[in-house]
Design an enzyme around this catalytic site. Structure first.
Site, PDB file in Angstrom:
ATOM      1  N   SER A 191       0.833  -1.208   0.000  1.00 38.47           N
ATOM      2  CA  SER A 191       0.000   0.000   0.000  1.00 38.47           C
ATOM      3  C   SER A 191       0.864   1.253   0.000  1.00 38.47           C
ATOM      4  O   SER A 191       2.020   1.241   0.454  1.00 38.47           O
ATOM      5  CB  SER A 191      -0.900  -0.019   1.242  1.00 38.47           C
ATOM      6  OG  SER A 191      -1.486   1.235   1.468  1.00 38.47           O
ATOM      7  N   TYR A 214      -0.944  -0.001   9.768  1.00 41.99           N
ATOM      8  CA  TYR A 214      -1.172  -0.677   8.496  1.00 41.99           C
ATOM      9  C   TYR A 214       0.056  -0.568   7.588  1.00 41.99           C
ATOM     10  O   TYR A 214       0.533  -1.573   7.040  1.00 41.99           O
ATOM     11  CB  TYR A 214      -2.396  -0.075   7.820  1.00 41.99           C
ATOM     12  CG  TYR A 214      -2.778  -0.688   6.511  1.00 41.99           C
ATOM     13  CD1 TYR A 214      -3.246  -1.996   6.442  1.00 41.99           C
ATOM     14  CD2 TYR A 214      -2.711   0.054   5.324  1.00 41.99           C
ATOM     15  CE1 TYR A 214      -3.627  -2.555   5.231  1.00 41.99           C
ATOM     16  CE2 TYR A 214      -3.094  -0.509   4.113  1.00 41.99           C
ATOM     17  CZ  TYR A 214      -3.557  -1.809   4.074  1.00 41.99           C
ATOM     18  OH  TYR A 214      -3.919  -2.342   2.869  1.00 41.99           O
ATOM     19  N   LYS A 218       2.611  -3.634   6.309  1.00 35.17           N
ATOM     20  CA  LYS A 218       2.822  -3.876   4.888  1.00 35.17           C
ATOM     21  C   LYS A 218       4.301  -3.783   4.518  1.00 35.17           C
ATOM     22  O   LYS A 218       4.813  -4.574   3.713  1.00 35.17           O
ATOM     23  CB  LYS A 218       2.005  -2.883   4.059  1.00 35.17           C
ATOM     24  CG  LYS A 218       0.504  -3.124   4.074  1.00 35.17           C
ATOM     25  CD  LYS A 218       0.158  -4.416   3.366  1.00 35.17           C
ATOM     26  CE  LYS A 218      -1.338  -4.610   3.230  1.00 35.17           C
ATOM     27  NZ  LYS A 218      -1.682  -5.878   2.542  1.00 35.17           N
TER      28      LYS A 218
END
Length: 453
Positions: A191, A214, A218
């Protein structure tokens, strides 16, 4: 076969290999120091690199492939499965395993009788369930699309780590220990959340600096994918996704989901709230374009990637909130635009302010990937899906009220140990039950379900 090889070199041969560019020393006997890095060494560890180990390992179009897609119940997983089974991409798909924490539905445009499609309910963070996916199968390609989005990862650190990091590492470890006849192509969806800080334009080699859980999860997985590729266990490629919009269905927990909501809901005659300012820019790509690029990345030979990385930033376009609303008004008229109100959120702003507004994706273009033409095309694409009955927030695929009630019961059973449910719950641990409850709630359009009940 792929273990480390240590070669011991001495004398002039060693010196010629290790001599830095610009070094003025004449040989190993010359002890003058021309830089702090010019120091003799005696052991050179050599490991396979993407250029050597994976020169022949790719999704060969001449042979049939067995593909696994985790997170196959999600929107992108459904679209990718549909494209692989029905699209004109030159790959022979012999078997496609679509798995998620609840059994994925049949992808759009795919027949339920298609013998190549197998839908499996499986929690890939549980080792025993992961092993069942490998029973009697060897995958030539694995697409790791599972994940808890940015908002969910920030709200529940443990859940984000378990799904985004631990499940991905468990998947990689299982591939490693299964000892396939050749390393499978491994597509990992990363992402733009790996970027942050003062950087406003991302280059291919911009140093990641995630500003949330997040993005951190990732980024760790990106490094794992490269390491497992370097050692010859997989043929990995990590793709950093721009915000995919316009997504159909209910809003998810991604902080960037507003970019879909302020288009999707108004086109259905529903109000929407925009949590960011009118001049805020976000880098986006349309669903159809991201799936097209996924298929291209799967088919790329490993030697096309630079030797130092297996990560690529996918192309997209930078649009401001004003430009998004302008496209909405073009497609849906002034009445649709009037349904959007601004209510800025400090929590959302704190995180998304660290996201760069533009990516310079030269590496992706060199690999043959493509960018969207404009944002208006993405809105028209969604409107066409909506008119065809496939893009509404609540449709025949959405959960009925009974499943919403189940999610509530799961939450009560987790938080109150003495609470007795009116029926037995098929979960080995209450953590599994709670995770499933969260997933069900995420899938359901709760206000709409309550209104209709």
């Amino acid at each position: 076969m792929y273990g480390a090889i240590t070669i011991t070199l001495r004398g002039p041969a060693l010196f010629r290999i290790l001599q830095p560019a610009g070094c003025v020393r004449t040989g190993p006997a010359d002890r003058s120091v021309c830089s702090s890095y010019c120091r003799p060494r005696t052991h050179v560890p050599l490991l396979p690199t993407p250029y050597t180990t994976h020169r022949l390992y790719t999704m060969d179009p001449s042979i049939p492939h067995t593909v696994l897609i985790t997170g196959g119940g999600g929107f992108v997983g459904q679209q990718l499965a549909s494209r692989l089974l029905t699209g004109d991409h030159g790959l022979k798909i012999d078997l496609l395993i679509l798995t998620d924490i609840v059994e994925p539905r049949v992808p759009p445009h795919v027949s339920a009788d298609d013998a190549r499609l197998v839908r499996v309910k499986s929690d890939t963070s549980v080792k025993s369930e992961l092993e069942k996916l490998w029973e009697g199968r060897e995958y030539t390609a694995i697409c790791a699309l599972h994940g808890v989005m940015s908002g969910g990862s920030e709200a529940d650190f443990d859940l984000g780590m378990r799904v985004n990091l631990d499940a991905t590492r468990g998947l990689l470890e299982h591939i490693r220990h299964s000892k396939p006849s050749r390393p499978p192509v491994f597509l990992f969806t990363s992402s733009g959340a790996v970027f942050g800080g003062p950087v406003k334009t991302v280059e291919d080699d911009t140093l990641p600096a995630p500003q949330g859980s997040y993005g951190t999860e990732k980024l760790i997985c990106e490094y794992l994918v490269y390491e497992y590729t370097r050692r010859g266990w997989i043929d990995g490629r990590s793709v950093r996704l721009p915000t995919v919009t316009v997504r159909p269905g209910a809003p998810n927990t991604a902080l960037s989901s507003y970019a879909s909501s302020i288009v999707r809901e108004p086109l259905q005659g529903k109000p929407a709230i925009c949590p960011v300012a009118k001049d805020f820019k976000i880098f986006v790509t349309a669903p159809s374009q991201v799936v097209t690029n996924f298929v291209k990345v799967l088919a790329l030979p490993g030697k096309r990637f630079p030797s130092h990385t297996r990560t690529v930033n996918l192309p997209g376009i930078a649009v401001s909130t004003t430009e998004i609303l302008s496209a909405l008004e073009t497609v849906g008229g002034p009445e649709a635009r009037a349904l959007v109100t601004f209510q800025e959120s400090e929590e959302v702003r704190r995180i998304v302010d660290g996201w760069p507004g533009f990516w310079n994706t030269l590496r992706a273009f060199d690999l043959g990937l493509e960018a969207d033409k404009d944002f208006l095309s993405a809105v028209r694409e969604y409107k066409a899906e909506l008119d065809a009955g496939r893009g509404a927030s609540v449709n025949t695929h959405k959960l009925p009220f009974a499943l919403l009630l189940l999610a509530v019961l799961l939450g009560l059973a987790y938080h109150y140990p003495n609470f007795e449910t009116p029926f037995a719950l098929p979960f080995s641990t209450m953590e599994d039950a709670w995770s499933t409850g969260l997933y069900l709630l995420a899938l359901a359009d709760v206000p709409e379900l309550l209104r209709r009940t």
